[in-house]
Design a protein around this motif. Structure first.
Motif, PDB file in Angstrom:
ATOM      1  N   LEU A   1      33.498  52.844  26.884  1.00 23.73           N
ATOM      2  CA  LEU A   1      33.198  52.003  28.305  1.00 23.73           C
ATOM      3  C   LEU A   1      34.673  51.124  28.530  1.00 23.73           C
ATOM      4  CD1 LEU A   1      30.184  50.407  28.467  1.00 23.73           C
ATOM      5  CD2 LEU A   1      30.938  52.266  29.750  1.00 23.73           C
ATOM      6  N   SER A   2      35.866  51.080  26.896  1.00 21.99           N
ATOM      7  CA  SER A   2      36.854  50.798  26.650  1.00 21.99           C
ATOM      8  C   SER A   2      37.748  51.063  28.000  1.00 21.99           C
ATOM      9  CB  SER A   2      36.959  50.973  25.417  1.00 21.99           C
ATOM     10  OG  SER A   2      37.499  52.330  24.943  1.00 21.99           O
ATOM     11  N   LYS A   3      37.526  52.731  28.740  1.00 22.29           N
ATOM     12  CA  LYS A   3      38.565  52.735  29.113  1.00 22.29           C
ATOM     13  C   LYS A   3      37.913  52.590  31.203  1.00 22.29           C
ATOM     14  CE  LYS A   3      38.283  57.228  26.252  1.00 22.29           C
ATOM     15  NZ  LYS A   3      38.594  58.553  25.866  1.00 22.29           N
ATOM     16  N   VAL A   4      36.871  51.975  31.011  1.00 22.70           N
ATOM     17  CA  VAL A   4      37.058  51.596  31.988  1.00 22.70           C
ATOM     18  C   VAL A   4      37.359  50.869  32.641  1.00 22.70           C
ATOM     19  CG1 VAL A   4      35.071  50.470  34.508  1.00 22.70           C
ATOM     20  CG2 VAL A   4      34.445  52.286  32.217  1.00 22.70           C
TER      21      VAL A   4
ATOM     22  N   PRO B   1      35.969  37.147  38.785  1.00 19.84           N
ATOM     23  CA  PRO B   1      35.729  38.053  39.185  1.00 19.84           C
ATOM     24  C   PRO B   1      36.276  38.458  39.651  1.00 19.84           C
ATOM     25  CG  PRO B   1      38.574  37.275  38.794  1.00 19.84           C
ATOM     26  CD  PRO B   1      36.938  36.446  36.699  1.00 19.84           C
ATOM     27  N   SER B   2      36.353  39.602  38.453  1.00 17.31           N
ATOM     28  CA  SER B   2      35.379  40.974  37.810  1.00 17.31           C
ATOM     29  C   SER B   2      34.901  41.692  37.524  1.00 17.31           C
ATOM     30  CB  SER B   2      37.337  41.944  37.537  1.00 17.31           C
ATOM     31  OG  SER B   2      37.517  41.679  36.091  1.00 17.31           O
ATOM     32  N   TYR B   3      34.650  43.190  37.252  1.00 22.91           N
ATOM     33  CA  TYR B   3      33.543  43.726  36.602  1.00 22.91           C
ATOM     34  C   TYR B   3      33.925  44.174  35.142  1.00 22.91           C
ATOM     35  CZ  TYR B   3      29.937  47.628  34.944  1.00 22.91           C
ATOM     36  OH  TYR B   3      29.219  47.772  34.200  1.00 22.91           O
ATOM     37  N   ASP B   4      33.177  43.051  34.218  1.00 20.39           N
ATOM     38  CA  ASP B   4      33.656  43.933  33.066  1.00 20.39           C
ATOM     39  C   ASP B   4      32.299  44.647  32.297  1.00 20.39           C
ATOM     40  OD1 ASP B   4      33.182  44.229  29.834  1.00 20.39           O
ATOM     41  OD2 ASP B   4      34.281  42.233  29.347  1.00 20.39           O
TER      42      ASP B   4
ATOM     43  N   ASP C   1      26.623  44.560  31.591  1.00 21.93           N
ATOM     44  CA  ASP C   1      25.930  45.284  31.641  1.00 21.93           C
ATOM     45  C   ASP C   1      24.989  45.630  30.241  1.00 21.93           C
ATOM     46  OD1 ASP C   1      26.117  46.177  34.501  1.00 21.93           O
ATOM     47  OD2 ASP C   1      27.320  47.158  34.733  1.00 21.93           O
ATOM     48  N   ILE C   2      25.842  45.780  29.070  1.00 22.75           N
ATOM     49  CA  ILE C   2      24.841  45.963  27.992  1.00 22.75           C
ATOM     50  C   ILE C   2      24.245  44.588  27.142  1.00 22.75           C
ATOM     51  CG2 ILE C   2      25.460  46.276  25.718  1.00 22.75           C
ATOM     52  CD1 ILE C   2      27.455  48.110  26.461  1.00 22.75           C
ATOM     53  N   ILE C   3      25.114  43.338  28.199  1.00 24.25           N
ATOM     54  CA  ILE C   3      24.967  42.160  27.412  1.00 24.25           C
ATOM     55  C   ILE C   3      23.051  41.846  28.286  1.00 24.25           C
ATOM     56  CG2 ILE C   3      25.328  39.562  27.746  1.00 24.25           C
ATOM     57  CD1 ILE C   3      27.054  40.798  25.436  1.00 24.25           C
TER      58      ILE C   3
ATOM     59  N   GLN D   1      38.165  36.144  22.018  1.00 28.60           N
ATOM     60  CA  GLN D   1      38.215  35.434  22.952  1.00 28.60           C
ATOM     61  C   GLN D   1      37.512  35.893  24.457  1.00 28.60           C
ATOM     62  OE1 GLN D   1      39.864  32.584  25.169  1.00 28.60           O
ATOM     63  NE2 GLN D   1      37.488  33.377  26.589  1.00 28.60           N
ATOM     64  N   ARG D   2      37.407  37.857  24.441  1.00 26.64           N
ATOM     65  CA  ARG D   2      36.468  38.581  25.370  1.00 26.64           C
ATOM     66  C   ARG D   2      35.249  38.328  24.479  1.00 26.64           C
ATOM     67  NH1 ARG D   2      36.935  45.137  26.463  1.00 26.64           N
ATOM     68  NH2 ARG D   2      35.606  45.089  28.251  1.00 26.64           N
TER      69      ARG D   2
END
Length: 256
Positions: free
Chosen positions: A34-37, A54-57, A61-63, A97-98
Motif C-alpha cells: 500500500l505504500s506504493k499506492v 482532499p485525497s485518498y490514503d 481503509d484499514i482504519i 504526522q501521518r
C-alpha cells in the motif's frame, strides 16, 4: 509469491520468531503493497474535502475496518486504541504526522460510524492490493479482533470480511483458527502478566509503565542486601517475574 508460499513463510516465521514475528511480517507486506499506492481523488465518505481530506490514503481503509470491529460492541477500549496506535507507529516510525492523522480518522470513525462505508473500504483494498497483501491485511485485522474480544459474533464478522476481501475459505479459516488457537492457549498467561504488575488489561501503556517502575523500586534486590539470604533470593525471583511480565506485555502491545 503464491498463496501456499506465503502461508509457508508465515509458518517458518512463527517457528523462528513466534507470534510477534507473524505480525511484523504482515506489517512489512502491507507496507510493501500500500505504500506504493499513489493518493487519488477517491472520496472519503462523510468528510468535507475543505477540512483537509482532499485525497485518498489507502491506509484509511484499514482504519475503517478497525473501527468497524471496534464498534461491534459499541465500546472503544483503551487496548483497542493502543493497538491501532502501535500498529501505525510500526508502519510509519518516522512520520508522526501521518500517524496522528490516521489516529484522528480512527477517532472520527468511532464517534460517527455513519461517516464511512465498510464495503467501499474493502472494494478499495481489493482494487489496490494483490492477494498476498490482502491476506496480510486480513491477518492483522484478525489479530486485532481476537485480542480485543473473543465471541462468535466477531468470528462471523471476520469470516464475512475475509470473503469480501476475495480470500478463499481455506485461507480465511486457517488464519482465524491460527490466531484463535494462539490466544486461547495464552489467555491465562496474559491475565497472569497483568496480575503480576497489579494492573488491568484496560490500562494504557503509560499506566503499565508507571506500575512497572513502582514495583521495581519496591522490590529490587539491591535494597535488601542487608537482609537474610532467603529474603534476597525471594526478591530476585520476584523482580525476574516482574521483568518477564512487563517484557511480554511490551512485546504484545508493541511499545518500548
Amino acid at each position: 509469491m503464491s498463496c501456499f508460499g506465503l502461508i509457508l513463510l508465515f509458518v517458518i516465521v512463527y517457528v523462528i520468531f513466534g507470534p510477534i514475528g507473524v505480525v511484523i511480517l504482515s506489517i512489512i507486506l502491507i507496507i510493501s503493497s500500500l505504500s506504493k499506492v499513489k493518493q487519488t481523488n477517491i472520496s472519503v465518505n462523510g468528510f468535507d474535502q475543505k477540512k483537509g481530506y482532499p485525497s485518498y490514503d489507502p491506509f484509511i481503509d484499514i482504519i475503517k475496518i478497525f473501527s468497524y470491529i471496534t464498534l461491534l460492541d459499541s465500546v472503544v477500549s483503551k487496548e483497542e486504541v493502543e493497538y491501532v496506535k502501535s500498529f501505525l507507529i510500526s508502519l510509519f516510525p518516522n512520520d508522526t504526522q501521518r500517524v496522528q492523522t490516521l489516529m484522528y480518522y480512527y477517532k472520527e470513525f468511532n464517534e460517527s460510524p455513519n461517516r464511512f462505508n465498510l464495503n467501499e473500504a474493502i472494494e478499495n483494498i481489493n482494487r489496490f492490493a494483490k492477494y498476498e497483501e490482502r491476506l496480510s491485511i486480513f491477518s492483522v485485522v484478525v489479530d486485532f479482533s481476537l485480542k480485543s474480544r473473543k465471541s462468535e459474533k466477531v468470528r462471523e464478522t471476520l469470516f464475512g470480511i475475509g470473503k469480501r476481501l476475495n480470500l478463499n475459505i481455506y485461507d480465511i479459516n486457517s488464519i482465524i483458527n491460527y490466531y484463535d488457537k494462539f490466544f486461547s492457549k495464552d489467555i491465562d498467561n496474559r491475565k497472569r502478566w497483568y496480575s503480576i504488575l497489579g494492573v488491568s488489561e484496560e490500562c494504557s501503556n503509560d499506566e503499565i509503565k508507571r506500575a512497572y517502575r513502582d514495583l521495581v523500586k519496591k522490590t529490587h534486590p539491591d535494597k535488601l542486601r542487608n537482609m537474610p539470604e532467603t529474603v534476597v533470593k525471594d526478591a530476585e525471583s520476584r523482580i525476574k517475574e516482574i521483568n518477564e511480565a512487563y517484557n511480554n506485555i511490551k512485546m504484545e502491545r508493541g511499545f518500548s
